[in-house]
Scaffold this active site. Structure first.
Site, PDB file in Angstrom:
ATOM      1  N   SER A 200       9.581  43.973  52.301  1.00  0.00           N
ATOM      2  CA  SER A 200       8.605  44.881  52.916  1.00  0.00           C
ATOM      3  C   SER A 200       8.811  44.893  54.440  1.00  0.00           C
ATOM      4  O   SER A 200       9.911  45.204  54.895  1.00  0.00           O
ATOM      5  CB  SER A 200       7.187  44.453  52.526  1.00  0.00           C
ATOM      6  OG  SER A 200       6.277  45.452  52.856  1.00  0.00           O
ATOM      7  N   ASP A 269      10.863  59.336  30.538  1.00  0.00           N
ATOM      8  CA  ASP A 269      11.164  57.962  30.113  1.00  0.00           C
ATOM      9  C   ASP A 269      12.470  57.868  29.341  1.00  0.00           C
ATOM     10  O   ASP A 269      13.171  56.850  29.391  1.00  0.00           O
ATOM     11  CB  ASP A 269       9.990  57.419  29.267  1.00  0.00           C
ATOM     12  CG  ASP A 269      10.028  55.909  29.092  1.00  0.00           C
ATOM     13  OD1 ASP A 269      10.933  55.273  29.680  1.00  0.00           O
ATOM     14  OD2 ASP A 269       9.175  55.367  28.372  1.00  0.00           O
ATOM     15  N   ASP A 272      16.907  57.346  30.539  1.00  0.00           N
ATOM     16  CA  ASP A 272      17.815  56.191  30.575  1.00  0.00           C
ATOM     17  C   ASP A 272      18.171  55.723  29.170  1.00  0.00           C
ATOM     18  O   ASP A 272      18.755  54.658  28.984  1.00  0.00           O
ATOM     19  CB  ASP A 272      17.200  55.048  31.390  1.00  0.00           C
ATOM     20  CG  ASP A 272      15.810  54.660  30.903  1.00  0.00           C
ATOM     21  OD1 ASP A 272      15.497  54.903  29.711  1.00  0.00           O
ATOM     22  OD2 ASP A 272      15.032  54.113  31.700  1.00  0.00           O
ATOM     23  N   ASP A 276      10.433  53.032  27.012  1.00  0.00           N
ATOM     24  CA  ASP A 276       9.779  51.727  27.156  1.00  0.00           C
ATOM     25  C   ASP A 276       8.805  51.688  28.324  1.00  0.00           C
ATOM     26  O   ASP A 276       8.362  50.619  28.737  1.00  0.00           O
ATOM     27  CB  ASP A 276      10.845  50.636  27.356  1.00  0.00           C
ATOM     28  CG  ASP A 276      11.758  50.933  28.544  1.00  0.00           C
ATOM     29  OD1 ASP A 276      11.573  51.994  29.187  1.00  0.00           O
ATOM     30  OD2 ASP A 276      12.648  50.119  28.843  1.00  0.00           O
ATOM     31  N   ILE A 278       9.522  52.408  31.361  1.00  0.00           N
ATOM     32  CA  ILE A 278      10.219  52.023  32.592  1.00  0.00           C
ATOM     33  C   ILE A 278      11.343  53.016  32.866  1.00  0.00           C
ATOM     34  O   ILE A 278      12.168  53.284  31.992  1.00  0.00           O
ATOM     35  CB  ILE A 278      10.793  50.591  32.459  1.00  0.00           C
ATOM     36  CG1 ILE A 278       9.645  49.581  32.312  1.00  0.00           C
ATOM     37  CG2 ILE A 278      11.662  50.236  33.648  1.00  0.00           C
ATOM     38  CD1 ILE A 278      10.100  48.211  31.855  1.00  0.00           C
ATOM     39  N   ASP A 412       7.538  50.670  43.194  1.00  0.00           N
ATOM     40  CA  ASP A 412       6.866  50.300  44.443  1.00  0.00           C
ATOM     41  C   ASP A 412       5.821  51.360  44.816  1.00  0.00           C
ATOM     42  O   ASP A 412       6.161  52.526  45.021  1.00  0.00           O
ATOM     43  CB  ASP A 412       7.930  50.172  45.548  1.00  0.00           C
ATOM     44  CG  ASP A 412       7.393  49.516  46.810  1.00  0.00           C
ATOM     45  OD1 ASP A 412       6.231  49.773  47.174  1.00  0.00           O
ATOM     46  OD2 ASP A 412       8.159  48.769  47.441  1.00  0.00           O
ATOM     47  N   HIS A 452       5.755  46.492  44.392  1.00  0.00           N
ATOM     48  CA  HIS A 452       6.083  46.209  45.793  1.00  0.00           C
ATOM     49  C   HIS A 452       6.399  44.716  45.973  1.00  0.00           C
ATOM     50  O   HIS A 452       5.483  43.899  46.067  1.00  0.00           O
ATOM     51  CB  HIS A 452       4.937  46.635  46.699  1.00  0.00           C
ATOM     52  CG  HIS A 452       5.256  46.495  48.155  1.00  0.00           C
ATOM     53  ND1 HIS A 452       6.303  47.165  48.746  1.00  0.00           N
ATOM     54  CD2 HIS A 452       4.686  45.753  49.129  1.00  0.00           C
ATOM     55  CE1 HIS A 452       6.355  46.837  50.024  1.00  0.00           C
ATOM     56  NE2 HIS A 452       5.396  45.980  50.275  1.00  0.00           N
TER      57      HIS A 452
END
Ligand code: NAG
Ligand code: NAG
Ligand code: NAG
Ligand code: NAG
Ligand code: NAG
Length: 545
Positions: A200, A269, A272, A276, A278, A412, A452
């Site tokens: 950060s 989703d 990729d 899931d 992510i 993030d 983050h």
């Protein structure tokens, strides 16, 4: 902050443990530790730090819980357990007639010869004692500063340009220069290799050093760097003008953000290869909320008005200057499920806006609900001490043999991870080096499903902090030691291994592991058991950032 005693340079360490500290265990009584204790006590008498108003050195036995009753409560660091015997050196160093910093060097008995500087976070103001302790426990001579002021607010920066200078670059630079001298004086020989670890604001500090002080480090691990700092802060402040207050018709409630998140996943989703929750490559997701418009098929209670659709679409759009230049990239989709609502979308003035109030507008009463588009230009033009941290020509760091390990969590919700590939690409363009060449010294990894610097539903345990180790007993499986192996053994990290843990419980059961790919490749599911890292592969794709 009250330090361990109020002795000045030259005074003898009266007690090994601060009066307000609590020793949980006594030192083992090994000869080595006795010698080390004496060495630290001697050092307290002879250590000299230029331009300092206060210097102390204390032997800290393993198992001591140091108490910091006078550290600003906003730092949330009331105490720190110290797990290995070390010599703790503290100093208050003057950096100008109107500024100064608090410095700490934790010098472990079991020294590996390595030096390391930690960084800071947000607009703080806080020694990251957990990072100092962790790295000292791994044998690094570890240093930290309070970044030139105390606490987490931007108020100490108000009309204090020298304090801003410390925050922008000077605190970390001074800490490293002094820290290397202190380490050498204590151990009687120079360090072998020097490292930096931060996320950060700490990530920005790492990048700042790479850009402006390339000689200081052999290896820099910079996470979620707050680069493009001026525009980042304007971007942070601009969300309130998009959402309005929580009674405004442009406001999108947290529940509705949940609906948006599901809709986004239904569109993106599978890109990729695995559904899931992510996104491995959020840059492939150009999400628009239009299908959620009420009266267009979306069910009542789970639909958005035209104004709310506009709010969402604006948040997911790059911030551009009138001439089309991207000032700051969009918020990347996915972050709405990892904290972005709390940081930016809740209809309140964000505490991330302090920089605008105290430094850019220099007005503690500046009304952040009155954001106007000219703030971008005002903030960018001010750029105190080049805090922007966007210099792309970092060839001096490359040429001195430095290694730069850059990572960013793709969920993030405070610093858009879309900003990181933009920096990588700017370096690629400035140095005319292709990724195959940059790989020799600069690698950027996207950590899917990471928030983050910590947390998130993905395989976010990458060992960028102690609490981010999948297994605290295996510190070698960490970004930190990946960097050390790169510098010292020339074993460049091909990927960063991340682990997701059941209930996010450190040291507990592994839910899945994933090998996070380096830019410009993306992780793609190849079939088989999605929880196994072997079922995924880093593939070339048409990146859009
Ligand atoms: C040293 O700096 C800390 C942190 O800014 C401050 O709280 C403390 O009072 C200073 N100590 C001395 C002895 O000047
Ligand atoms: C001490 O401070 C003075 C004035 O700020 C500066 O010129 C000098 O370089 C500093 N000395 C060291 C050793 O940092
Ligand atoms: C000292 O550090 C080395 C490597 O960092 C480690 O293998 C060893 O166990 C440590 N020794 C003690 C006494 O802590
Ligand atoms: C709306 O914002 C006000 C402060 O402006 C706050 O007190 C209230 O709790 C918020 N309401 C909701 C539902 O979040
Ligand atoms: C476009 O505007 C930005 C922001 O004002 C400025 O920094 C940039 O130089 C401009 N680019 C061109 C090509 O005029």
């Amino acid at each position: 902050m009250r330090l361990s005693g109020t002795r000045v340079a030259g005074a003898v360490a009266a007690a090994a443990i601060p009066a307000n500290g609590q020793a949980l265990t006594t030192p083992a009584g090994l000869d080595d530790t006795e010698q080390f204790t004496r060495a630290c006590q001697d050092f307290a008498q002879k250590v000299q730090i230029p331009n300092s108003t206060f210097v102390a050195a204390d032997f800290i036995p393993a198992g001591t819980t140091l108490q910091f009753p006078n550290v600003d409560p906003a730092c949330s660091r009331p105490s720190q357990l110290v797990s290995v015997p070390l010599c703790r050196v503290q100093a208050n160093i003057t950096t100008s007639s109107t500024s100064g910093l608090h410095f700490e060097a934790w010098l472990p008995q079991n020294w590996t010869g390595r030096f390391l500087s930690t960084g800071n976070g947000g607009l703080g103001g806080c020694v990251q004692y957990d990072d100092v302790e962790w790295t000292a426990s791994l044998g690094f001579a570890a240093v930290a500063t309070n970044n030139g002021h105390d606490g987490m607010s931007g108020l100490p920066l108000y009309q204090k340009p020298e304090v801003v200078a410390d925050f922008a670059f000077r605190a970390v630079q001074t800490g490293v220069v002094v820290g290397k001298d202190v380490s050498k004086a204590f151990y009687g020989k120079p360090h072998t290799k020097s490292y930096y670890l931060g996320c950060s604001t700490g990530g920005r500090q790492g990048m700042k050093v790479v850009q402006d002080f390339p000689d200081l480090f052999d290896g820099v691990a910079a996470g979620a760097p707050a680069m493009n700092f001026n525009n980042l802060n304007t971007w942070s402040a601009h969300f309130l003008t998009l959402t309005g207050s929580n009674t405004s018709d442009t406001f999108v409630s947290e529940d509705l953000w949940g609906v948006v998140h599901k809709d986004m996943l239904s569109q993106c989703d599978a890109l990729d290869g695995n559904v899931d929750g992510i996104l491995e490559a959020p840059d492939l997701c150009r999400y628009k909320a239009d299908k959620l418009l009420c009266n267009h098929g979306a069910p009542a209670g789970a639909c958005l008005t035209a104004k709310q659709v506009n709010t969402v679409n604006e948040i997911f759009s790059d911030m551009k200057a009138p001439n089309g230049t991207v000032l700051y990239p969009r918020m990347q989709p996915g972050s709405e499920a990892a904290g972005a609502f709390a940081s930016y979308y809740n209809g309140q003035v964000s505490d991330k806006s302090d920089w605008i109030k105290y430094v850019v507008m220099s007005d503690p009463n500046f009304d952040l609900t009155k954001f106007t588009p000219d703030l971008w230009a005002i903030s960018d033009a001010l750029n105190p001490f080049d805090i922007a941290t966007t210099k792309a020509d970092i060839s001096a760091f490359r040429d001195r043999g430095g290694k730069l390990l850059h990572y960013h969590g793709t969920m993030d919700g405070i610093i858009s991870s879309d900003n990181s590939p933009r920096y990588y690409e700017s370096v690629r363009a400035a140095l005319k080096q292709e990724p195959a060449e940059l790989d020799a010294w600069y690698r950027f990894f996207r950590i899917s499903g990471m928030g983050h610097c910590t947390g998130g539903p993905g395989a976010h345990f990458i060992g960028n902090q102690k609490k981010q180790l999948a297994n605290p007993d295996q510190p070698d499986q960490s970004v930190l030691m990946d960097m050390v192996r790169w510098v010292e053994e020339d074993k460049a990290p091909e990927f960063l291994t991340g682990t997701a843990l059941v209930d996010n419980t450190q040291g507990g059961e592994v839910a899945f592991t994933r090998r996070h790919c380096r830019w410009p490749t993306m992780n793609k599911f190849m079939g088989g058991d999605a929880n196994s890292a072997d079922s995924w592969s880093c593939v070339a794709y048409n990146a859009t950032t």
